[in-house]
Design a protein around this motif. Sequence first.
Motif, short mmCIF file in Angstrom:
data_model
loop_
_atom_site.label_atom_id
_atom_site.label_comp_id
_atom_site.label_asym_id
_atom_site.label_seq_id
_atom_site.Cartn_x
_atom_site.Cartn_y
_atom_site.Cartn_z
N LEU A 1 24.46 41.03 39.22
CA LEU A 1 24.56 40.12 38.09
C LEU A 1 26.00 39.66 37.86
O LEU A 1 26.23 38.57 37.35
N GLY A 2 26.96 40.51 38.26
CA GLY A 2 28.37 40.14 38.17
C GLY A 2 28.85 39.33 39.36
O GLY A 2 30.05 39.05 39.48
N CYS A 3 27.92 38.93 40.23
CA CYS A 3 28.23 38.11 41.42
C CYS A 3 29.21 38.82 42.35
O CYS A 3 29.98 38.18 43.07
N LEU A 4 29.18 40.15 42.32
CA LEU A 4 29.99 40.95 43.23
C LEU A 4 29.23 41.30 44.50
O LEU A 4 29.81 41.78 45.47
N ASP A 5 27.92 41.06 44.48
CA ASP A 5 27.06 41.38 45.62
C ASP A 5 25.91 40.39 45.62
O ASP A 5 25.68 39.67 44.64
N VAL A 6 25.17 40.33 46.73
CA VAL A 6 24.02 39.43 46.83
C VAL A 6 22.80 40.24 47.29
O VAL A 6 22.94 41.30 47.91
N PRO A 7 21.60 39.74 46.99
CA PRO A 7 20.40 40.46 47.40
C PRO A 7 20.23 40.49 48.92
O PRO A 7 20.68 39.58 49.62
N ASP B 1 33.66 32.72 48.16
CA ASP B 1 34.57 31.94 47.32
C ASP B 1 33.82 31.26 46.18
O ASP B 1 34.34 31.19 45.05
N GLN B 2 32.63 30.77 46.45
CA GLN B 2 31.84 30.14 45.40
C GLN B 2 31.44 31.14 44.33
O GLN B 2 31.44 30.83 43.14
N ARG B 3 31.10 32.36 44.75
CA ARG B 3 30.75 33.40 43.77
C ARG B 3 31.98 33.77 42.93
O ARG B 3 31.87 34.04 41.73
N ALA B 4 33.16 33.79 43.56
CA ALA B 4 34.39 34.09 42.82
C ALA B 4 34.64 33.03 41.75
O ALA B 4 35.06 33.35 40.62
N LEU B 5 34.40 31.77 42.07
CA LEU B 5 34.58 30.70 41.09
C LEU B 5 33.58 30.84 39.94
O LEU B 5 33.93 30.62 38.78
N LEU B 6 32.36 31.21 40.27
CA LEU B 6 31.35 31.42 39.23
C LEU B 6 31.78 32.54 38.30
O LEU B 6 31.69 32.41 37.07
N ARG C 1 34.80 33.58 37.69
CA ARG C 1 35.99 33.18 36.93
C ARG C 1 35.65 32.26 35.77
O ARG C 1 36.27 32.31 34.71
N LYS C 2 34.64 31.43 35.96
CA LYS C 2 34.30 30.43 34.95
C LYS C 2 33.34 30.94 33.89
O LYS C 2 33.43 30.55 32.73
N TYR C 3 32.39 31.79 34.29
CA TYR C 3 31.28 32.10 33.40
C TYR C 3 31.18 33.55 32.96
O TYR C 3 30.43 33.85 32.03
N LEU C 4 31.88 34.47 33.63
CA LEU C 4 31.67 35.90 33.38
C LEU C 4 32.93 36.59 32.87
O LEU C 4 34.04 36.24 33.25
N TYR D 1 45.42 33.50 36.43
CA TYR D 1 44.71 33.21 37.68
C TYR D 1 44.15 31.79 37.68
O TYR D 1 43.98 31.18 38.74
N ARG D 2 43.87 31.27 36.50
CA ARG D 2 43.34 29.91 36.40
C ARG D 2 44.44 28.85 36.49
O ARG D 2 44.16 27.66 36.59
N GLY D 3 45.70 29.29 36.42
CA GLY D 3 46.81 28.36 36.51
C GLY D 3 47.15 27.66 35.21
O GLY D 3 47.81 26.61 35.21
N GLU D 4 46.74 28.24 34.07
CA GLU D 4 47.05 27.61 32.79
C GLU D 4 48.50 27.85 32.41
O GLU D 4 49.13 28.81 32.85
N SER D 5 49.04 26.97 31.59
CA SER D 5 50.45 27.03 31.22
C SER D 5 50.72 28.26 30.36
O SER D 5 49.81 28.84 29.76
N ARG D 6 52.00 28.64 30.29
CA ARG D 6 52.37 29.81 29.49
C ARG D 6 51.98 29.64 28.03
O ARG D 6 51.46 30.58 27.40
#
Length: 240
Positions: A59-65, A83-88, A90-93, A118-123
């Motif tokens: 459920l944490g997108c750290l593994d797949v079935p 990489d796509q799971r990592a983006l998911l 980062r954005k939703y979890l 990690y998202r590259g947002e400003s200070r």
Amino acid sequence: MASNPPDPIIRLRGVTKTYGEGPTAFQALKGVDLDISAGDFVAVMGPSGSGKSTTMNMLGCLDVPSSGTFEFKGVHVERLDRDQRALLRRKYLGFVFQGFNLLARTSALENVELPLLYRGESRKERQQAGMAALEQVGLAPWWKNTPAELSGGQQQRVAIARAIVTNPDVLLADEPTGNLDSERSIEIMELLTRLNQERGITVLMVTHEADMAAFARTIVHFKDGLVERIDTGHRAGVPV
């Protein structure tokens, strides 16, 4: 007129997970079906080896079935690459762990800011969002303190602030009260309940403690790699 139930934010169908091959293969999940509604507060319980931790990793997108389907907001996660799971993620979890997992030599605010770095947002953006998250967990006055200068309960609050600073749809909490005494445990559960109710964050929590699970609306019981039963109808925040 009765309202329709919300669409599941997470849907598992026939999910299996096998580790290893041949005679040493171990099937951790044996065909899990599970729907989790957006905005629910779900406690996941079961003995060691029941499959609950494997399911939470999925459920944490750290593994797949190994087989079956896993849909998150309609997206088939089992079809995504790493990489796509990592983006998911980062954005939703957002993630909260039993051991807090804070950086020892950095302040509470800097720990909370880390996902935004990690998202590259400003200070400036990081600091504003970090302070707002610390305010929500009641720790704004301690923003300069390092983890060593905070109690266990305060450290877990910092960890929760770090998990919500990105405004996630789903918060996954792995034994969030496991290292805390009873009073601090209740405080953390009340905080998670408030975030669920006031911000609409879907909370998924693994716990061995029935009194902590009682804060959830839905309790999913795992046994031998399958969902044994699901208890619903609890009123989140009011242990029964």
